[in-house]
Design an enzyme around this catalytic site. Structure first.
Site, short mmCIF file in Angstrom:
data_model
loop_
_atom_site.label_atom_id
_atom_site.label_comp_id
_atom_site.label_asym_id
_atom_site.label_seq_id
_atom_site.Cartn_x
_atom_site.Cartn_y
_atom_site.Cartn_z
N ASN A 1 38.26 33.54 44.68
CA ASN A 1 39.52 32.84 44.41
C ASN A 1 39.35 31.33 44.35
O ASN A 1 39.94 30.66 43.49
CB ASN A 1 40.54 33.21 45.49
CG ASN A 1 41.93 32.67 45.21
OD1 ASN A 1 42.51 32.92 44.17
ND2 ASN A 1 42.47 31.91 46.15
N CYS B 1 45.17 30.80 57.86
CA CYS B 1 46.36 31.64 58.00
C CYS B 1 46.79 31.75 59.46
O CYS B 1 47.66 32.55 59.79
CB CYS B 1 46.12 33.03 57.41
SG CYS B 1 44.74 33.93 58.15
#
Length: 446
Positions: free
Chosen positions: A313, A403
């Site tokens: 990504n 996260c």
């Protein structure tokens, strides 16, 4: 009677009034009754509410709002008619600006608590779609005889029952629109009592369904899923046991089942499989990737290391800017996907390696190079074990995508001790309407 068999004290049945002073990390209002902390679901700071007790414990109590006497200016009408019953999200009653401010305050607290530091500059919050953003989810399934139909969705708050929903404004529209048709489909199956969950995953082009079933699915039911897939243009997989038993039943041609998503800023297309880890929020991801690469200030002469790289990504967009990029990932299947994606995009200045980044990696082949820039995007547990290696490489800049603000702050403290400055940090609204905090930080070598 001994204390062992003494009955538990009954909860008060009458609602009580409480003034809410703050918001917990979990999105509950926090107030006090006779000096004791109470967490109140559905309440916001500045409000006076009536609440019903849910539990009473030694150090704190829990309750939920029954009525609001003084309303916060930050309160909004939830988009979802099931909000408050469904446990899929918890902050739709709070304005989006207040949500992101709350998340930034959590990150600030964690930096102070774990790292005893703050960034030299706070980045503006990164936001995109507030609804219909979620392209991956694990949906519970249960055929309820009393209702005479199948429920599909998330669990209710404070319950193991599934919420009775017909759509979900957080899921992508393509997925949300399938909830009722899938329910009706399962109603007519022999195995309607034996399907506990459906995992949904979508790219830019397709939606894939992974149907978990506890008993062998007869061919008649499999045919119904195939007909459903043809009608709705989706890909259907069955999963009789563990993840290694997932197999596609429609479409027949693998090329027609390939999920993908585009990162237009780099002219890169990422191929993925339904069980692959991918960023849940496509609109934020399209902003986050160039955001991170801009923070790294990647030059055409740079060698860049991307740790916990997944299917590429960040790795592949980095490769469009840098001289050479190495992506390292612990899951072998994702390493292969990264290589496949590099080939698919015609990028030859990038290599992918498999490595357990929680172990000693000092002798790894890829670890013998010099890197000017490093990007890390670890799981919730953070990157503590790999920090020592990062420090040894002495890269000029490190961008850390997180996260979990607690582990980011903990790891930031280690980097600061090792001679890095926490230059910038900010939050990104990867999961609007929830308490999840996604953040990003830039570190520079002193």
């Amino acid at each position: 009677m001994s204390r062992k068999y003494k009955s538990r004290k009954k909860l008060p049945t009458e609602p009580v009034s409480i003034q809410i002073d703050s918001l917990s990390h979990e999105g509950r209002g926090v107030g006090r009754i006779e000096g004791k902390t109470v967490f109140v679901d559905g309440a916001l700071p500045g409000e006076t509410v009536e609440m019903q007790y849910l539990s009473q414990r030694g150090k704190f109590d829990e309750g939920r709002v029954t009525s609001i006497q003084v309303v916060s200016e930050q309160r909004v009408t939830p988009e979802c008619p099931y909000f408050g019953v469904c446990g899929g999200c918890s902050m739709q009653h709070l304005s989006s600006n207040a949500q992101i401010s709350h998340k930034q305050s959590i990150l600030q607290e964690q930096f102070t608590h774990f790292a005893q530091t703050q960034p030299q500059e706070w980045l503006p919050p990164l936001q995109a779609d507030l609804f219909h953003y979620r392209r991956k989810a694990r949906l519970g399934v249960r055929h309820v005889m009393k209702k005479g139909r199948t429920l599909i969705g998330f669990r209710e708050k404070y319950s193991n029952f599934l919420a009775d929903i017909g759509h979900c404004p957080v899921l992508s529209k393509q997925i949300s629109n399938l909830i009722v048709p899938m329910s009706q489909l399962i109603d007519g199956m022999e195995t309607r009592f034996d399907i506990p969950q459906i995992e949904v995953s979508s790219g830019d082009n397709l939606v894939a369904l992974i149907v978990r079933h506890l008993k062998p699915m007869p061919l008649t039911d499999q045919q119904k899923w195939q007909d459903f897939a043809k009608q709705h243009g989706v890909v259907v997989y069955l999963q009789p046991k563990g993840p290694d038993t997932v197999h596609r039943i429609w479409p027949e041609n693998e090329a027609d089942a390939q999920l993908s998503y585009q990162l237009d800023a780099f002219d890169v297309t990422l191929l993925q499989q339904p069980l692959d880890f991918a960023q849940v929020n496509a609109s934020i991801n399209r902003k986050m990737v160039p955001y991170a690469i801009d923070l790294l200030d990647v030059k055409p002469t740079d060698q860049v290391l991307d740790l916990f790289c997944g299917l590429g990504n960040f790795t592949l967009p980095l490769a469009t800017k840098a001289q050479y990029v190495v992506g390292v990932e612990g899951v072998a299947e994702m390493v292969e996907r990264g290589k496949q994606n590099a080939l698919h995009n015609g990028l030859t200045n990038v290599d992918f390696y498999q490595a357990d980044l929680t172990t000693d990696i000092s002798k790894a082949e890829w670890n013998q190079r010099q890197y000017q820039k490093i990007l890390i995007d670890p799981a919730r547990s953070g990157a503590l074990e790999v920090i020592q290696n990062i420090v040894r490489l002495a890269a000029e800049k490190i961008v850390y995508v997180s996260c979990n603000p607690a582990t980011l702050a903990r790891d930031a403290g280690e980097l600061v001790k090792a001679g890095y400055q926490l230059k910038k940090a900010g939050v990104m609204d990867m999961f609007p309407q929830t308490t999840h905090v996604e953040s990003i930080a830039l570190f520079e070598k002193n």
